[in-house]
Design a protein around this motif. Structure first.
Motif, PDB file in Angstrom:
ATOM      1  N   TYR A 187       0.816  -1.213   0.000  1.00 36.04           N
ATOM      2  CA  TYR A 187       0.000   0.000   0.000  1.00 36.04           C
ATOM      3  C   TYR A 187       0.855   1.271   0.000  1.00 36.04           C
ATOM      4  O   TYR A 187       0.402   2.318   0.462  1.00 36.04           O
ATOM      5  CB  TYR A 187      -0.975  -0.016   1.182  1.00 36.04           C
ATOM      6  CG  TYR A 187      -2.065  -1.055   1.010  1.00 36.04           C
ATOM      7  CD1 TYR A 187      -3.136  -0.835   0.160  1.00 36.04           C
ATOM      8  CD2 TYR A 187      -1.993  -2.269   1.675  1.00 36.04           C
ATOM      9  CE1 TYR A 187      -4.127  -1.784  -0.010  1.00 36.04           C
ATOM     10  CE2 TYR A 187      -2.977  -3.230   1.513  1.00 36.04           C
ATOM     11  CZ  TYR A 187      -4.038  -2.988   0.661  1.00 36.04           C
ATOM     12  OH  TYR A 187      -5.016  -3.929   0.484  1.00 36.04           O
ATOM     13  N   HIS A 188       2.079   1.177  -0.497  1.00 38.27           N
ATOM     14  CA  HIS A 188       2.969   2.317  -0.705  1.00 38.27           C
ATOM     15  C   HIS A 188       3.303   3.083   0.568  1.00 38.27           C
ATOM     16  O   HIS A 188       3.478   4.296   0.546  1.00 38.27           O
ATOM     17  CB  HIS A 188       2.360   3.297  -1.731  1.00 38.27           C
ATOM     18  CG  HIS A 188       1.810   2.639  -2.948  1.00 38.27           C
ATOM     19  ND1 HIS A 188       0.475   2.347  -3.075  1.00 38.27           N
ATOM     20  CD2 HIS A 188       2.419   2.187  -4.053  1.00 38.27           C
ATOM     21  CE1 HIS A 188       0.273   1.753  -4.243  1.00 38.27           C
ATOM     22  NE2 HIS A 188       1.437   1.634  -4.867  1.00 38.27           N
ATOM     23  N   GLN A 189       3.408   2.392   1.687  1.00 35.53           N
ATOM     24  CA  GLN A 189       3.649   3.074   2.956  1.00 35.53           C
ATOM     25  C   GLN A 189       5.088   2.938   3.450  1.00 35.53           C
ATOM     26  O   GLN A 189       5.568   3.804   4.164  1.00 35.53           O
ATOM     27  CB  GLN A 189       2.688   2.552   4.027  1.00 35.53           C
ATOM     28  CG  GLN A 189       1.233   2.791   3.704  1.00 35.53           C
ATOM     29  CD  GLN A 189       0.895   4.252   3.567  1.00 35.53           C
ATOM     30  OE1 GLN A 189       1.126   5.046   4.474  1.00 35.53           O
ATOM     31  NE2 GLN A 189       0.350   4.632   2.417  1.00 35.53           N
ATOM     32  N   SER A 190       5.782   1.873   3.086  1.00 29.18           N
ATOM     33  CA  SER A 190       7.137   1.692   3.603  1.00 29.18           C
ATOM     34  C   SER A 190       8.177   2.478   2.812  1.00 29.18           C
ATOM     35  O   SER A 190       9.221   2.830   3.339  1.00 29.18           O
ATOM     36  CB  SER A 190       7.511   0.211   3.654  1.00 29.18           C
ATOM     37  OG  SER A 190       7.439  -0.359   2.377  1.00 29.18           O
ATOM     38  N   THR A 191       7.903   2.741   1.541  1.00 27.67           N
ATOM     39  CA  THR A 191       8.775   3.577   0.721  1.00 27.67           C
ATOM     40  C   THR A 191       7.900   4.672   0.133  1.00 27.67           C
ATOM     41  O   THR A 191       7.087   4.404  -0.754  1.00 27.67           O
ATOM     42  CB  THR A 191       9.437   2.756  -0.409  1.00 27.67           C
ATOM     43  OG1 THR A 191      10.112   1.649   0.181  1.00 27.67           O
ATOM     44  CG2 THR A 191      10.420   3.601  -1.182  1.00 27.67           C
ATOM     45  N   PRO A 192       8.025   5.900   0.626  1.00 29.75           N
ATOM     46  CA  PRO A 192       7.147   6.982   0.162  1.00 29.75           C
ATOM     47  C   PRO A 192       7.202   7.164  -1.357  1.00 29.75           C
ATOM     48  O   PRO A 192       8.260   7.074  -1.971  1.00 29.75           O
ATOM     49  CB  PRO A 192       7.684   8.216   0.880  1.00 29.75           C
ATOM     50  CG  PRO A 192       8.379   7.668   2.081  1.00 29.75           C
ATOM     51  CD  PRO A 192       8.954   6.342   1.650  1.00 29.75           C
ATOM     52  N   GLY A 193       6.047   7.376  -1.927  1.00 31.00           N
ATOM     53  CA  GLY A 193       5.922   7.603  -3.364  1.00 31.00           C
ATOM     54  C   GLY A 193       4.707   8.474  -3.644  1.00 31.00           C
ATOM     55  O   GLY A 193       4.128   9.069  -2.731  1.00 31.00           O
TER      56      GLY A 193
END
Length: 193
Positions: free
Chosen positions: A58-64
């Motif tokens: 859900y794109h939370q551990s590596t900001p994007g």
């Protein structure tokens, strides 16, 4: 008004854990993560590996670009989660150098006692020392719970205080190192003249 019996309390707790959770669809499109919990019980049984995989999915551990487009953000801090308790690392280093088995047994007993205390304490108070596995999973589960909209998953005051304390200690340490380097440079410069 009668007081609920233990049987009634257990039935209520089981009913609570059976509550269904609505799956969250990842952005921009796709199916929910395969490990996304279907019930509150499954949420409480998520492993650290599953929580890490879900945060990444859900794109939370590596900001994007999609990280902040969800209803809530997990604020996944990989640096904080990567820290090991300093005492454990020091003990292991020391243990590799010592042959005394009695000392090693005392060390293991002390670590077990410390871990037992950490389970009783609210998670994430000791940021400067790193987190135990129990604290790390509790924080990750709380962050995921807040992300999917569960109640009572707010960041506890102790965690905020701990993170602020760790940040201040780091800033002080960096300032002291910078001051020491400046003094050394000044000393070398004065010797050259």
């Amino acid at each position: 008004m009668s007081t609920p019996t233990k049987k009634d309390q257990l039935a209520a707790r089981i009913a609570h854990l059976k509550l269904r959770l609505a799956p969250l669809v990842p952005l921009p499109t796709g199916a929910p993560h395969p490990d996304f919990p279907r019930t509150l019980l499954e949420y409480h049984l998520l492993s650290e590996k599953q929580l890490d995989a879900i945060a990444s999915y859900y794109h939370q551990s590596t900001p994007g670009i999609y990280t902040h487009q969800y209803p809530a953000c997990m604020n996944w801090d990989k640096d904080m989660f990567a820290k090991r308790r300093a005492s454990v690392a020091q003990h292991l280093r020391r243990a590799s150098q010592v042959k005394d088995t009695q000392w090693w047994e005392k060390l293991l007993a002390a670590e077990e006692a410390e871990n037992a205390l950490m389970v009783k304490r609210r998670p994430s108070v000791q940021f400067s020392e790193g987190l135990t596995a129990v604290e790390r999973v509790a924080i990750k589960r709380r962050k995921f719970g807040k992300f999917i909209g569960l109640l009572n998953c707010e960041t506890p005051v102790e965690e905020i205080e701990g993170r602020l304390r760790a940040s201040m200690e780091k800033a002080i340490r960096l300032a002291q190192e910078e001051s020491r380097r400046a003094e050394e440079w000044e000393l070398r410069r004065s010797k050259m003249v």
